[in-house]
Enzyme design. Structure first.
Site, mmCIF file in Angstrom:
data_model
loop_
_atom_site.group_PDB
_atom_site.id
_atom_site.type_symbol
_atom_site.label_atom_id
_atom_site.label_comp_id
_atom_site.label_asym_id
_atom_site.label_seq_id
_atom_site.Cartn_x
_atom_site.Cartn_y
_atom_site.Cartn_z
ATOM 1 N N LYS A 22 0.837 -1.213 0.000
ATOM 2 C CA LYS A 22 0.000 0.000 0.000
ATOM 3 C C LYS A 22 0.868 1.257 0.000
ATOM 4 O O LYS A 22 0.631 2.181 -0.772
ATOM 5 C CB LYS A 22 -0.903 0.008 1.247
ATOM 6 C CG LYS A 22 -1.616 1.325 1.457
ATOM 7 C CD LYS A 22 -2.469 1.312 2.712
ATOM 8 C CE LYS A 22 -1.770 1.705 3.972
ATOM 9 N NZ LYS A 22 -1.520 3.150 4.152
ATOM 10 N N ASN A 23 1.869 1.276 0.884
ATOM 11 C CA ASN A 23 2.643 2.504 1.034
ATOM 12 C C ASN A 23 3.599 2.755 -0.136
ATOM 13 O O ASN A 23 4.167 3.833 -0.245
ATOM 14 C CB ASN A 23 3.428 2.490 2.353
ATOM 15 C CG ASN A 23 2.497 2.659 3.547
ATOM 16 O OD1 ASN A 23 1.305 2.917 3.385
ATOM 17 N ND2 ASN A 23 3.038 2.509 4.743
ATOM 18 N N ARG A 91 -4.746 10.251 4.417
ATOM 19 C CA ARG A 91 -3.444 10.857 4.650
ATOM 20 C C ARG A 91 -2.501 10.701 3.427
ATOM 21 O O ARG A 91 -1.824 11.638 3.022
ATOM 22 C CB ARG A 91 -2.835 10.173 5.874
ATOM 23 C CG ARG A 91 -1.389 10.409 6.106
ATOM 24 C CD ARG A 91 -1.138 11.716 6.785
ATOM 25 N NE ARG A 91 0.290 11.998 6.835
ATOM 26 C CZ ARG A 91 0.786 13.132 7.258
ATOM 27 N NH1 ARG A 91 0.015 14.084 7.680
ATOM 28 N NH2 ARG A 91 2.074 13.332 7.264
ATOM 29 N N CYS A 115 -5.473 7.897 9.302
ATOM 30 C CA CYS A 115 -5.503 7.272 10.625
ATOM 31 C C CYS A 115 -5.321 8.315 11.723
ATOM 32 O O CYS A 115 -4.537 9.244 11.585
ATOM 33 C CB CYS A 115 -4.365 6.280 10.743
ATOM 34 S SG CYS A 115 -4.659 4.714 9.944
ATOM 35 N N ARG A 120 0.267 14.376 13.005
ATOM 36 C CA ARG A 120 0.706 14.154 11.618
ATOM 37 C C ARG A 120 0.758 15.433 10.784
ATOM 38 O O ARG A 120 0.005 15.609 9.833
ATOM 39 C CB ARG A 120 -0.161 13.097 10.952
ATOM 40 C CG ARG A 120 -0.164 11.822 11.737
ATOM 41 C CD ARG A 120 -0.782 10.680 11.002
ATOM 42 N NE ARG A 120 0.149 10.072 10.062
ATOM 43 C CZ ARG A 120 -0.110 8.938 9.435
ATOM 44 N NH1 ARG A 120 -1.239 8.345 9.604
ATOM 45 N NH2 ARG A 120 0.778 8.436 8.604
ATOM 46 N N PRO A 121 1.660 16.335 11.144
ATOM 47 C CA PRO A 121 1.778 17.581 10.393
ATOM 48 C C PRO A 121 2.423 17.358 9.017
ATOM 49 O O PRO A 121 2.918 16.260 8.738
ATOM 50 C CB PRO A 121 2.714 18.408 11.265
ATOM 51 C CG PRO A 121 3.519 17.413 12.019
ATOM 52 C CD PRO A 121 2.651 16.201 12.208
ATOM 53 N N ILE A 122 2.402 18.397 8.169
ATOM 54 C CA ILE A 122 3.091 18.296 6.864
ATOM 55 C C ILE A 122 4.120 19.421 6.723
ATOM 56 O O ILE A 122 4.490 19.804 5.614
ATOM 57 C CB ILE A 122 2.107 18.297 5.668
ATOM 58 C CG1 ILE A 122 1.212 19.544 5.672
ATOM 59 C CG2 ILE A 122 1.270 17.044 5.638
ATOM 60 C CD1 ILE A 122 0.560 19.812 4.316
ATOM 61 N N ASP A 123 4.559 19.943 7.874
ATOM 62 C CA ASP A 123 5.503 21.066 7.816
ATOM 63 C C ASP A 123 6.787 20.726 7.050
ATOM 64 O O ASP A 123 7.323 21.568 6.324
ATOM 65 C CB ASP A 123 5.843 21.544 9.244
ATOM 66 C CG ASP A 123 6.366 20.421 10.126
ATOM 67 O OD1 ASP A 123 5.792 19.313 10.086
ATOM 68 O OD2 ASP A 123 7.363 20.631 10.830
ATOM 69 N N LEU A 124 7.256 19.481 7.170
ATOM 70 C CA LEU A 124 8.508 19.127 6.481
ATOM 71 C C LEU A 124 8.305 19.045 4.966
ATOM 72 O O LEU A 124 9.183 19.447 4.196
ATOM 73 C CB LEU A 124 9.060 17.809 7.029
ATOM 74 C CG LEU A 124 9.479 17.833 8.503
ATOM 75 C CD1 LEU A 124 9.749 16.425 9.023
ATOM 76 C CD2 LEU A 124 10.719 18.712 8.702
ATOM 77 N N ASP A 306 4.381 0.547 12.040
ATOM 78 C CA ASP A 306 3.200 -0.122 11.488
ATOM 79 C C ASP A 306 3.069 -1.579 11.936
ATOM 80 O O ASP A 306 2.096 -2.246 11.575
ATOM 81 C CB ASP A 306 3.207 -0.048 9.952
ATOM 82 C CG ASP A 306 2.867 1.347 9.445
ATOM 83 O OD1 ASP A 306 2.501 2.214 10.252
ATOM 84 O OD2 ASP A 306 2.967 1.571 8.212
ATOM 85 N N ILE A 328 7.723 6.952 16.832
ATOM 86 C CA ILE A 328 7.387 7.660 15.582
ATOM 87 C C ILE A 328 6.128 8.512 15.749
ATOM 88 O O ILE A 328 6.125 9.688 15.403
ATOM 89 C CB ILE A 328 7.204 6.663 14.398
ATOM 90 C CG1 ILE A 328 8.417 5.735 14.276
ATOM 91 C CG2 ILE A 328 6.946 7.414 13.089
ATOM 92 C CD1 ILE A 328 9.719 6.381 13.875
#
Ligand code: UD1
Length: 420
Positions: A22-23, A91, A115, A120-124, A306, A328
């Site tokens: 999936k990933n 996500r 999930c 779960r930020p997206i700053d990076l 996971d 994580i």
């Protein structure tokens, strides 16, 4: 709404084949937006996340055809703005940002959901794109990324919890069509990032170093359509290995990539699980006594977050004390209270779960809270006495292809029924 009814106490036996990862497939589907030409992706798992991603690509103007496990995508023309509600639901959809920026120099997407396992930020992701020359604005729940020119840059992508997997994927996908050379430092080393780089290189990108913390990308003018087979899902393979051990069964797992699973296989060996490796096949043998082990989740090649929930179930069944530390995601212990309903003795101390293992588990109605937590509850239900009802299994359908059918094929008494 579907739920799973599991009558526990049956050792799993037989053979199972692992599906595509999936990933890996989600960013690869997004990467097809980088070319006008047709791309063919093979070994695509039938998952609701994949169907979502297909809908998102279609909403952007791409043509998507699904034929069994082969997905053909052609994005001859594209809109830069993704459907707000579709993106919010998953996500993984954030990884369309990089390709849209790379190809069109403009992307607007809603801040993603998925999930509930932390903030779960997206700053990076955004920092990397800014370093490439993009201007970022956030308005009304949307993030807008715009660049006149994308110019190769030295980008440090390390965060609080180490590298970011989808952030690395996104920046890599934006940089392949930038002018000049980009270096990503503290890049994620996950096999799924390597598979994406392999796919992009087939398309004509110039990426070296994927799989190491330094990735160098030399921008090219355009990319071409290609065919690609997605890597097997190492998390699914680990889940089946743990399920076999937890039910004291004997299962042969075909089409796995043991070379992507060192940390999990090593930990299972330390715990006394007997596993035979032969090429792409893993056989979990019915074995002797298990012993408790401590586990700390880390970025690849460490123990995957996971697989944390599934491993916790095995430890709950194993006499003795084990400590499972999550490094994580900060809120990834939602399965603990549900496992307690089955009789597990687990307490949380900061980022660690203290598991007092060896209690007999007995079936109960439980609620799945996220994808991997759902898998853990299914394993616990199969190892428990009596009947377990796992509700909200739409989480499970996001990431495990036909898991009920695969488990039933191994002898599990598992049935999909209406939610109670
Ligand atoms: C991916 C996987 C997910 C897996 C996770 C970690 C997909 C679709 N999902 O998620 O299954 O659990 O990797 O292996 O591939 N972070 C920031 N800022 C950012 C991005 C991330 O601080 O901009 C933090 C996160 O909050 C987390 C850590 O970095 O603490 C790692 O997250 P990340 O690797 O980005 O996870 P995803 O790529 O979203």
């Amino acid at each position: 709404m579907d739920s799973l009814l599991i009558r526990g106490g049956v050792p799993l036996r037989g053979d199972v084949t692992i599906s595509g990862a999936k990933n890996a497939v989600l960013p690869i589907m997004a990467a097809t937006l980088l070319t006008r030409e047709k791309c063919v992706i093979r070994r695509v798992p039938d998952l609701s996340d994949v169907r979502f991603m297909a809908q998102i690509l279609e909403s952007l103007g791409a043509k998507v055809k699904v034929d069994g496990d082969v997905v053909t995508i052609q994005a001859a023309r594209l809109k830069p703005v993704a459907d707000y509600d579709l993106i919010r639901k998953m996500r993984g959809s954030i990884c369309i940002l990089g390709p849209l920026l790379g190809r069109q120099r403009h992307a607007r997407v809603s801040l993603p959901g998925g999930c509930v396992i932390g903030t779960r930020p997206i700053d990076l992701h955004l920092k990397g794109m800014k370093d490439l020359g993009a201007v970022i604005s956030i308005e009304g729940g949307n993030v807008d990324v715009l660049a006149r020119r994308l110019i190769g840059a030295d980008i440090f992508l390390g965060g609080r919890a180490g590298p970011t997997v989808l952030g690395t994927a996104n920046v890599m996908m934006a940089a392949v069509l930038a002018d000049g050379v980009t270096t990503i430092e503290s890049a994620a080393c996950e096999p799924e990032v390597v598979d994406l780089a392999y796919f992009l290189n087939k398309m004509g990108a110039k990426i070296i170093g994927a799989g190491s913390p330094t990735i160098t990308i030399t921008g090219v003018k355009e990319l071409a359509g290609v065919e690609h087979e997605v890597i097997p899902d190492r998390i699914e393979a680990a889940t089946f290995a743990i399920a076999a051990a937890a039910t004291k069964g004997e299962v042969t797992i075909h089409g796995a990539r043991p070379d992507h699973m060192h940390a999990v296989l090593d930990k299972l060996k330390d715990a006394g699980v007997k596993i035979e490796r032969k090429g792409l096949t893993l056989t979990v043998k019915k074995g002797g006594r298990l012993k408790p082990v401590d586990v700390t989740t880390l970025p690849y090649a460490g123990f995957p977050t996971d697989v944390q929930a599934q491993m916790m179930v095995l430890m709950a069944l194993t006499p003795g004390l084990s400590i499972i530390t999550e490094r994580i995601f900060e809120s990834r212990f939602m399965h603990v209270s549900e496992l307690a309903r089955l009789g597990a003795d687990i307490s949380i101390e900061g980022p660690s779960a203290i598991v007092k293992g060896g209690r007999l588990l007995s079936g109960a109605p439980v609620m799945a809270s996220d994808l991997r937590a759902s898998a853990a509850l299914v394993i616990a239900g199969m190892a428990a006495r009596g009947t377990t009802h796992v509700n909200r299994i739409y989480h499970l359908d996001r990431g495990y292809e036909k898991i009920d059918q695969k488990l039933a094929g191994l002898g599990a008494r598992i049935q999909r029924v209406d939610q109670v």
